[in-house]
Write a protein that holds these residues in place. Structure first.
Motif, PDB file in Angstrom:
ATOM      1  N   GLN A 436       0.814  -1.217   0.000  1.00 17.50           N
ATOM      2  CA  GLN A 436       0.000   0.000   0.000  1.00 17.50           C
ATOM      3  C   GLN A 436       0.849   1.269   0.000  1.00 17.50           C
ATOM      4  O   GLN A 436       0.427   2.304  -0.503  1.00 17.50           O
ATOM      5  CB  GLN A 436      -0.944   0.018   1.215  1.00 17.50           C
ATOM      6  CG  GLN A 436      -2.053  -1.016   1.163  1.00 17.50           C
ATOM      7  CD  GLN A 436      -1.572  -2.424   1.488  1.00 17.50           C
ATOM      8  OE1 GLN A 436      -0.547  -2.610   2.140  1.00 17.50           O
ATOM      9  NE2 GLN A 436      -2.310  -3.421   1.019  1.00 17.50           N
ATOM     10  N   THR A 437       2.058   1.211   0.577  1.00 21.67           N
ATOM     11  CA  THR A 437       2.916   2.389   0.677  1.00 21.67           C
ATOM     12  C   THR A 437       4.203   2.259  -0.128  1.00 21.67           C
ATOM     13  O   THR A 437       4.871   3.267  -0.378  1.00 21.67           O
ATOM     14  CB  THR A 437       3.306   2.643   2.151  1.00 21.67           C
ATOM     15  OG1 THR A 437       4.048   1.513   2.631  1.00 21.67           O
ATOM     16  CG2 THR A 437       2.063   2.848   3.011  1.00 21.67           C
ATOM     17  N   ALA A 585      -1.434  -7.050  -4.923  1.00 20.44           N
ATOM     18  CA  ALA A 585      -1.917  -6.959  -3.536  1.00 20.44           C
ATOM     19  C   ALA A 585      -2.547  -5.599  -3.235  1.00 20.44           C
ATOM     20  O   ALA A 585      -3.355  -5.476  -2.314  1.00 20.44           O
ATOM     21  CB  ALA A 585      -0.760  -7.217  -2.569  1.00 20.44           C
ATOM     22  N   ASN A 586      -2.173  -4.575  -4.006  1.00 17.73           N
ATOM     23  CA  ASN A 586      -2.668  -3.214  -3.776  1.00 17.73           C
ATOM     24  C   ASN A 586      -3.796  -2.845  -4.724  1.00 17.73           C
ATOM     25  O   ASN A 586      -3.925  -1.699  -5.141  1.00 17.73           O
ATOM     26  CB  ASN A 586      -1.512  -2.208  -3.914  1.00 17.73           C
ATOM     27  CG  ASN A 586      -1.866  -0.837  -3.365  1.00 17.73           C
ATOM     28  OD1 ASN A 586      -2.612  -0.709  -2.394  1.00 17.73           O
ATOM     29  ND2 ASN A 586      -1.344   0.210  -3.996  1.00 17.73           N
ATOM     30  N   GLN A 587      -4.588  -3.849  -5.076  1.00 19.11           N
ATOM     31  CA  GLN A 587      -5.797  -3.637  -5.875  1.00 19.11           C
ATOM     32  C   GLN A 587      -5.515  -2.956  -7.207  1.00 19.11           C
ATOM     33  O   GLN A 587      -6.261  -2.106  -7.680  1.00 19.11           O
ATOM     34  CB  GLN A 587      -6.826  -2.835  -5.087  1.00 19.11           C
ATOM     35  CG  GLN A 587      -7.280  -3.535  -3.810  1.00 19.11           C
ATOM     36  CD  GLN A 587      -8.397  -2.809  -3.093  1.00 19.11           C
ATOM     37  OE1 GLN A 587      -8.421  -1.579  -3.034  1.00 19.11           O
ATOM     38  NE2 GLN A 587      -9.347  -3.559  -2.548  1.00 19.11           N
ATOM     39  N   VAL A 617      -2.650   0.467 -12.792  1.00 14.69           N
ATOM     40  CA  VAL A 617      -2.296  -0.486 -13.842  1.00 14.69           C
ATOM     41  C   VAL A 617      -3.458  -1.409 -14.182  1.00 14.69           C
ATOM     42  O   VAL A 617      -3.794  -1.592 -15.345  1.00 14.69           O
ATOM     43  CB  VAL A 617      -1.070  -1.332 -13.404  1.00 14.69           C
ATOM     44  CG1 VAL A 617      -0.690  -2.332 -14.489  1.00 14.69           C
ATOM     45  CG2 VAL A 617       0.117  -0.425 -13.077  1.00 14.69           C
ATOM     46  N   LEU A 618      -4.071  -1.994 -13.154  1.00 15.01           N
ATOM     47  CA  LEU A 618      -5.159  -2.945 -13.350  1.00 15.01           C
ATOM     48  C   LEU A 618      -6.388  -2.484 -12.579  1.00 15.01           C
ATOM     49  O   LEU A 618      -6.267  -1.781 -11.566  1.00 15.01           O
ATOM     50  CB  LEU A 618      -4.751  -4.338 -12.861  1.00 15.01           C
ATOM     51  CG  LEU A 618      -3.496  -4.967 -13.490  1.00 15.01           C
ATOM     52  CD1 LEU A 618      -3.110  -6.222 -12.715  1.00 15.01           C
ATOM     53  CD2 LEU A 618      -3.736  -5.285 -14.961  1.00 15.01           C
ATOM     54  N   GLU A 742      -8.827  -8.298   0.471  1.00 15.76           N
ATOM     55  CA  GLU A 742     -10.090  -7.567   0.344  1.00 15.76           C
ATOM     56  C   GLU A 742     -10.610  -7.652  -1.085  1.00 15.76           C
ATOM     57  O   GLU A 742      -9.929  -7.282  -2.041  1.00 15.76           O
ATOM     58  CB  GLU A 742      -9.892  -6.104   0.728  1.00 15.76           C
ATOM     59  CG  GLU A 742     -11.168  -5.288   0.669  1.00 15.76           C
ATOM     60  CD  GLU A 742     -10.942  -3.828   1.036  1.00 15.76           C
ATOM     61  OE1 GLU A 742     -11.903  -3.034   0.908  1.00 15.76           O
ATOM     62  OE2 GLU A 742      -9.805  -3.485   1.433  1.00 15.76           O
ATOM     63  N   ALA A 743     -11.837  -8.136  -1.224  1.00 14.65           N
ATOM     64  CA  ALA A 743     -12.465  -8.234  -2.539  1.00 14.65           C
ATOM     65  C   ALA A 743     -13.150  -6.906  -2.874  1.00 14.65           C
ATOM     66  O   ALA A 743     -13.695  -6.240  -1.992  1.00 14.65           O
ATOM     67  CB  ALA A 743     -13.485  -9.365  -2.562  1.00 14.65           C
TER      68      ALA A 743
END
Length: 776
Positions: A436-437, A585-587, A617-618, A742-743
């Motif tokens: 996340q960071t 991992a960072n959505q 990106v995604l 987290e979905a």
């Protein structure tokens, strides 16, 4: 009678007169000497500005995210100043009691002590106050053996001491004195001394420990705790006696403390030892670039070794320690097995496999020409013939050895043999990041920086194997809206010549050379690294799309846009791979890894603050679908050993039981990777707030295990990740997640493959730990 008395007084008057003349002259002479000294008659005196800002070299300090000092950068002076408020009272008391009992009652010169020193010619103690000792340390220098020079130096000390007393408080002078003193063994100043001799910060020093350091102030070379422990203990007890004499401690406390043994915890602070050595050397390189682009206001460059910069990093010292211990624990065992398999009897060309003598000679010659020894002798003007000859002459040396307590042993061998010896050791790299960071929490570039200085996290780049496959799957899910539950056949699959820039047909094989002929879900295909399915996916989306996604996720190195990249032919380093996996991992948001968050000068002025670099990106649902795919790796694929108590088969070698006692039950997404001939083993593992990559391999690709049993990523790299995570989970303060990923609220891609997987499991065994080779 009166006249006689008057005559007597008159005759005594000359004595009184001359007494006052001499007394006044003495005072005037003393004043004159002081004035002459202050005017520079006896040598240059420090200016007022110099007194306000003494010119001392301060080491740059590298500080972890949890406030620990990881290490320092310095050339000669390993000095980091400590404020008076951070000094323990027992240290201050010991200093005053031993060095200057009337410190708080004089203004820089102790008149009583000076008179005593003159009267007894120094036999009953000197007269140097703490202020005078500081002035000598800062401005005067080592006492001359010439009497005249020694006297003028003493006068300069007096003058400077009184000036210091006017410019600074008593507390500031004590702090300056303790910060400036050289305690030997790279222990410049009280903070370094406290850390090096007792492994703690000054504020944590006990009374008897403070007494040791104060005792060293008399002469640190003579009272050296490492070389003369008994002498130092006696000196410590003298300091404790002085503390009792002036009522800083009681007689009972003195007796008790004097009976204690010295508890020296020698922890040398060098560039090649301590925590996070590879990371510290990366930081040094990063700082060298930073100072070139960020000069001081006056145009001069910062000196990273002398300007006392503070470098605040993202590394967590606790996680770094866990990482280094995990690497040490696994690599020591893995190396023992490698040695077991590569004895001269089992492998005459050990440590190399499948190489001719000519190929080995080429590797050895390259090792010679790139060695520090060759470069050093070449700088001296030696010819190539002279240098090469020296590599065949036996010499004494200290080499790395896993079986020694210190991991070193002294031996005699030729430099050429030492090159071959070091080729036998497997290397590793590990990096851990908060997705996340982008904050990098742990960085291990090898097994031992002192002997293996190549940083495999950042400098190294090796074929990625199956750890590259998630980029292919991400492109397919993003562009074709595939689901982890969609299936493709496990049949031989060929991409025709000239398609996607391939010069000829490309028909990759699975790792075992077999094809099940069944339809496999994408989740199961990735979990078991089925090459035929990956080949179909890259054929559908094209290599260009996969490369574009990889580039958007932080991969900067060149990647050929050919189908074979699907199986991990590109060279990658751990740094970029961890950053890229962090995007999943960072959505779907890429955050560039960051190591340095802030730089301050010695006064606390902020010189640099990091600004995050991010890129979308995604989409969230695509990123989550890829994470779901990789969860299958640890649920029913090559990463299932993370869930084991022990492996089905265990081997005992040199009293070491190898198995997999990890028992990790929380959600984990990951991917193993193994390259051709087992030259490289990878594992990329993720939980929601921590992404970690591990690579293990030889210095050369020809140094590897013979079989997949030990040579696959699940055996070489995955155990380091597992040991590291277990240690992290044991410390709840680290707050490493055990929760599910987290979905997204609006999930448009089906990831519930329960029904499909159930049908598949009835037909095949998914508990094998096989990984893949890269295919050509």
């Amino acid at each position: 009678m009166a006249k006689a008395k008057q005559k007597e007084q008159k005759s005594f008057f000359p004595f009184i007169k001359w007494f006052w003349i001499l007394f006044g002259s003495g005072i005037l002479l003393a004043v004159l000497i002081f004035l002459l000294a202050s005017w520079g008659a006896f040598g240059d005196m420090p200016t007022f500005e110099h007194l306000e800002n003494p010119n001392t070299n301060l080491a740059t300090e590298i500080i972890s995210a949890d406030g620990e000092t990881l290490g320092k950068l310095y050339l000669d002076d390993n000095r980091t100043p400590v404020a008076y408020e951070d000094l323990p009272q027992n240290l201050v008391d010991a200093l005053v009691a031993t060095e200057d009992a009337r410190y708080y009652d004089h203004a820089g010169i102790d008149a009583r002590g000076t008179i005593r020193a003159f009267a007894y010619l120094g036999t009953k103690g000197g007269a140097s106050t703490i202020s005078q000792q500081l002035s000598r340390q800062l401005f005067v220098g080592v006492r001359s053996k010439n009497i005249f020079s020694a006297i003028t130096q003493k006068i300069k000390e007096w003058v400077i001491a009184t000036r210091l007393e006017r410019n600074y408080t008593k507390q500031e002078i004590i702090a300056m004195y303790l910060n400036i003193y050289d305690f030997l063994n790279n222990a410049d100043g009280i903070r370094s001394a406290s850390r090096i001799y007792f492994g703690k910060e000054p504020k944590d020093l006990r009374t008897e420990e403070s007494a040791v350091l104060v005792g060293m102030l008399k002469n640190s070379s003579y009272f050296n705790p490492i070389r003369r422990p008994e002498l130092v203990k006696n000196r410590r007890n003298t300091v404790l006696g002085q503390m009792a004499k002036y009522d800083y401690i009681t007689e009972k406390e003195k007796d008790s403390l004097q009976n204690l043994e010295m508890d020296i915890n020698f922890s040398p602070e060098s560039h090649r030892e301590g925590l996070a050595t590879y990371f510290r050397m990366y930081t040094q390189s990063w700082l060298n670039k930073w100072v070139r682009d960020n000069p001081k206001p006056d145009g001069e460059k910062y000196n990273i070794y002398m300007d006392g910069l503070k470098i605040f990093t993202t590394i967590d010292s606790r996680m770094q320690k866990n990482a280094e211990e995990a690497v040490e624990m696994h690599m020591k065992n893995l190396q023992a097995e490698f040695f077991h398999q590569n004895t001269p009897k089992r492998n005459p060309t050990a440590p190399f496999l499948d190489l001719t003598k000519g190929a080995i000679d080429t590797i050895m010659r390259s090792g010679m020409r790139t060695s520090p020894r060759w470069r050093s002798m070449a700088r001296e003007g030696k010819s190539a013939e002279e240098i090469e000859k020296s590599f065949h002459e036996k010499t004494e040396m200290t080499v790395f050895d896993w079986n020694s307590d210190s991991y070193e042993k002294d031996t005699i061998m030729t430099p050429l043999d030492s090159i071959r010896y070091y080729k036998t050791f497997l290397r590793t790299a590990m990096m851990s990041m908060e997705p996340q960071t982008g904050h990098v929490k742990a960085w291990v570039g090898g097994v031992d920086y002192k002997h293996f200085q190549y940083d495999n996290v950042y400098q190294g780049a090796r074929q990625a194997g199956s750890t590259f496959k998630p980029f292919v799957y991400a492109a397919a899910i993003d562009q074709l809206r595939y689901s982890p539950c969609d299936s493709l056949p496990d049949n031989q699959y060929c991409i025709e010549p000239l398609k996607h820039g391939n010069p000829e047909a490309w028909c990759p094989k699975n790792s075992d050379g077999k094809y099940s002929g069944k339809n496999l879900t994408l989740k199961n295909a990735l979990a078991n690294s089925v090459n035929t399915v990956t080949a179909q996916l890259i054929d559908k989306v094209g290599p260009g799309s996969v490369v574009a996604i990889a580039k958007d996720m932080g991969i900067t190195r060149e990647i050929l846009e050919v189908p074979a990249i699907a199986l991990g032919t590109p060279d990658m380093n751990v740094y970029e791979m961890v950053g890229a996996y962090g995007t999943f991992a960072n959505q779907g948001v890429y955050v560039k890894p960051v190591m340095v968050t802030r730089i301050e000068d010695k006064n606390g002025t902020v010189l640099y603050e990091y600004v995050p670099e991010t890129k979308d990106v995604l989409s969230k649902d695509v990123a989550y679908a890829v994470v779901n795919l990789m969860e299958g790796v640890t649920q029913g694929g090559s990463g299932t050993r993370l869930r084991h108590t022990f492996a089905k088969e265990q081997r005992v070698y040199k009293d070491v039981v190898t198995g997999y006692p990890y028992e990790l039950t929380n959600p984990i997404a990951g991917k193993t990777g193994t390259t051709q001939n087992q030259s490289d083993g990878w594992f990329m593992g993720m939980v929601p707030n921590l992404v970690t990559g591990v690579w293990v391999g030889g210095d050369n690709r020809s140094v590897h295990f013979r079989s997949l049993s030990y040579g696959q990523g699940a055996s070489m790299a995955l155990p380091i990740w597992a040991l590291y995570m277990k240690k992290n989970y044991e410390n709840e303060e680290l707050d490493v997640s055990k929760e599910a990923f987290e979905a997204p609220e609006e999930m448009t891609i089906n990831v519930d493959c329960t029904k499909v997987l159930k049908e598949f499991k009835e037909e095949t065994d998914t508990e094998d730990d096989l990984d893949d080779d890269i295919g050509f």
